[in-house]
Design a protein around this motif. Structure first.
Motif, PDB file in Angstrom:
ATOM      1  N   ALA A   1      10.123   0.905   0.762  1.00  0.00           N
ATOM      2  CA  ALA A   1       9.442   0.020  -0.181  1.00  0.00           C
ATOM      3  C   ALA A   1       8.250  -0.608   0.522  1.00  0.00           C
ATOM      4  CB  ALA A   1      10.405  -1.059  -0.671  1.00  0.00           C
ATOM      5  N   LEU A   2       7.074  -0.471  -0.064  1.00  0.00           N
ATOM      6  CA  LEU A   2       5.847  -1.000   0.521  1.00  0.00           C
ATOM      7  C   LEU A   2       5.210  -2.000  -0.443  1.00  0.00           C
ATOM      8  CD1 LEU A   2       4.675   2.430   1.909  1.00  0.00           C
ATOM      9  CD2 LEU A   2       5.529   0.521   3.266  1.00  0.00           C
ATOM     10  N   ALA A   3       3.996  -2.418  -0.157  1.00  0.00           N
ATOM     11  CA  ALA A   3       3.326  -3.407  -0.988  1.00  0.00           C
ATOM     12  C   ALA A   3       3.239  -2.911  -2.431  1.00  0.00           C
ATOM     13  CB  ALA A   3       1.925  -3.679  -0.446  1.00  0.00           C
ATOM     14  N   GLY A   4       3.602  -3.772  -3.359  1.00  0.00           N
ATOM     15  CA  GLY A   4       3.561  -3.414  -4.776  1.00  0.00           C
ATOM     16  C   GLY A   4       4.870  -2.913  -5.323  1.00  0.00           C
TER      17      GLY A   4
ATOM     18  N   THR B   1       9.763  -2.293   7.274  1.00  0.00           N
ATOM     19  CA  THR B   1       9.792  -2.736   5.882  1.00  0.00           C
ATOM     20  C   THR B   1      11.213  -2.609   5.344  1.00  0.00           C
ATOM     21  OG1 THR B   1       8.786  -2.378   3.699  1.00  0.00           O
ATOM     22  CG2 THR B   1       9.139  -0.421   5.073  1.00  0.00           C
ATOM     23  N   HIS B   2      11.358  -2.578   4.017  1.00  0.00           N
ATOM     24  CA  HIS B   2      12.656  -2.340   3.387  1.00  0.00           C
ATOM     25  C   HIS B   2      12.842  -0.837   3.169  1.00  0.00           C
ATOM     26  CE1 HIS B   2      13.403  -6.570   2.490  1.00  0.00           C
ATOM     27  NE2 HIS B   2      12.191  -6.679   2.010  1.00  0.00           N
TER      28      HIS B   2
ATOM     29  N   ALA C   1      -0.365  -3.121   3.182  1.00  0.00           N
ATOM     30  CA  ALA C   1       0.615  -2.111   3.595  1.00  0.00           C
ATOM     31  C   ALA C   1       1.086  -1.328   2.384  1.00  0.00           C
ATOM     32  CB  ALA C   1       1.792  -2.784   4.299  1.00  0.00           C
ATOM     33  N   THR C   2       0.211  -0.517   1.856  1.00  0.00           N
ATOM     34  CA  THR C   2       0.470   0.228   0.626  1.00  0.00           C
ATOM     35  C   THR C   2       0.987   1.633   0.916  1.00  0.00           C
ATOM     36  OG1 THR C   2      -1.789   1.069   0.556  1.00  0.00           O
ATOM     37  CG2 THR C   2      -1.366  -1.038  -0.552  1.00  0.00           C
ATOM     38  N   GLU C   3       1.464   2.254  -0.131  1.00  0.00           N
ATOM     39  CA  GLU C   3       1.888   3.651  -0.046  1.00  0.00           C
ATOM     40  C   GLU C   3       0.723   4.537   0.395  1.00  0.00           C
ATOM     41  OE1 GLU C   3       3.841   6.933  -3.151  1.00  0.00           O
ATOM     42  OE2 GLU C   3       3.464   4.861  -3.779  1.00  0.00           O
ATOM     43  N   SER C   4      -0.457   4.277  -0.147  1.00  0.00           N
ATOM     44  CA  SER C   4      -1.641   5.072   0.202  1.00  0.00           C
ATOM     45  C   SER C   4      -2.022   4.917   1.668  1.00  0.00           C
ATOM     46  CB  SER C   4      -2.821   4.667  -0.681  1.00  0.00           C
ATOM     47  OG  SER C   4      -2.562   4.946  -2.034  1.00  0.00           O
TER      48      SER C   4
ATOM     49  N   ASP D   1       2.830   3.345  -6.417  1.00  0.00           N
ATOM     50  CA  ASP D   1       3.733   2.365  -7.014  1.00  0.00           C
ATOM     51  C   ASP D   1       4.481   1.537  -5.984  1.00  0.00           C
ATOM     52  OD1 ASP D   1       5.434   4.239  -5.985  1.00  0.00           O
ATOM     53  OD2 ASP D   1       6.384   4.773  -7.891  1.00  0.00           O
ATOM     54  N   GLY D   2       4.184   1.740  -4.698  1.00  0.00           N
ATOM     55  CA  GLY D   2       4.832   0.972  -3.649  1.00  0.00           C
ATOM     56  C   GLY D   2       6.144   1.549  -3.172  1.00  0.00           C
ATOM     57  N   LEU D   3       6.600   2.640  -3.770  1.00  0.00           N
ATOM     58  CA  LEU D   3       7.848   3.292  -3.371  1.00  0.00           C
ATOM     59  C   LEU D   3       7.523   4.648  -2.751  1.00  0.00           C
ATOM     60  CD1 LEU D   3       9.979   2.478  -6.537  1.00  0.00           C
ATOM     61  CD2 LEU D   3      10.110   1.352  -4.307  1.00  0.00           C
ATOM     62  N   LEU D   4       7.573   4.709  -1.431  1.00  0.00           N
ATOM     63  CA  LEU D   4       7.262   5.939  -0.707  1.00  0.00           C
ATOM     64  C   LEU D   4       8.545   6.743  -0.550  1.00  0.00           C
ATOM     65  CD1 LEU D   4       5.173   7.615   0.918  1.00  0.00           C
ATOM     66  CD2 LEU D   4       5.912   6.329   2.947  1.00  0.00           C
ATOM     67  N   THR D   5       8.685   7.808  -1.309  1.00  0.00           N
ATOM     68  CA  THR D   5       9.908   8.607  -1.287  1.00  0.00           C
ATOM     69  C   THR D   5       9.861   9.659  -0.185  1.00  0.00           C
ATOM     70  OG1 THR D   5       9.091  10.296  -2.812  1.00  0.00           O
ATOM     71  CG2 THR D   5      10.108   8.320  -3.789  1.00  0.00           C
TER      72      THR D   5
END
Length: 222
Positions: free
Chosen positions: A91-94, A45-46, A27-30, A106-110
């Motif tokens: 906040a995602l994986a990583g 997620t968070h 479950a990544t940003e990508s 970086d795992g932070l999807l803004t």
């Protein structure tokens, strides 16, 4: 979060058609940015929203429930000089190792990254996380945050939260919400049914039906 795994298990059963389910390290940003234009996008997620202070209680879906050294996208000292869309996101994986990330994932999807997505044709985006409906209010411009970002992306309906949400209670409410939505109810109608079910469940346990427990989510759309 046990509740997010529950959502990953029961929501696909209720929604017909081709599906793509990503959990854990996948479950990544990508994976979100490359999701295309699904009819329904559910993100459990968070969430984070950076204002003057940032806090969250244990057992909620706020980003501060992650490791204490998780870096935030913008330094608190310079937050007022930065784009407000950088101060809310998911906040995602990583995310716990964001400071060591060498690439863009970086795992932070803004919210700023979300605003660049193309979700025209997506009927529903559900942000099953803390404070995903919050943002900065700017005179003449409205609220800058995830809700604005997903509107800019073209999503027709958005379900989001205004304050920290409990993991177990959220999973229970999402179960009723998707049962109603899959039966043809509009998102706002489905959310109302889920909230009424939460009120009944609280009263059945002899607990007061305080809005803080059953009303964190709102629906936006046309």
């Amino acid at each position: 979060l046990p509740g997010t795994q529950e959502e990953a298990d029961f929501i696909p059963v209720l929604l017909p058609g081709k599906q793509r389910i990503v959990t854990g390290r996948n479950a990544t940003e990508s994976s979100v940015l490359g999701a295309g234009r699904p009819r329904v996008m559910h993100l459990a997620t968070h969430g984070f929203f950076l204002a003057d202070q940032m806090h969250a209680s244990a057992g909620t879906r706020g980003a501060m429930a992650l490791e204490p050294d998780v870096p935030v996208p913008v330094a608190a000292s310079s937050v007022r000089q930065e784009n407000p869309l950088l101060r809310s996101g998911l906040a995602l994986a990583g995310a716990n190792q964001a400071s060591q990330a060498s690439g863009g994932d970086d795992g932070l999807l803004t919210a700023l990254e979300v605003s660049g997505m193309s979700l025209h044709g997506t009927d529903l985006v559900t942000l099953s996380a803390c404070e995903t409906g919050r943002g900065d209010v700017q005179s003449g411009e409205g609220v800058f945050g995830l809700r604005r970002a997903f509107a800019l992306s073209g999503a027709r309906h958005l379900v989001m939260s205004l304050w920290p949400v409990g993991d177990e209670a959220t999973a229970q409410q999402m179960r009723v919400f998707y049962r109603q939505y899959s039966s043809g109810a509009r998102p706002a109608e489905a959310l109302r049914a889920a909230q009424l079910a939460s009120i009944e469940a609280l009263r059945a346990k002899g607990k007061p039906a305080e809005p803080a427990l059953w009303a964190p989510f709102i629906a936006q759309g046309w």
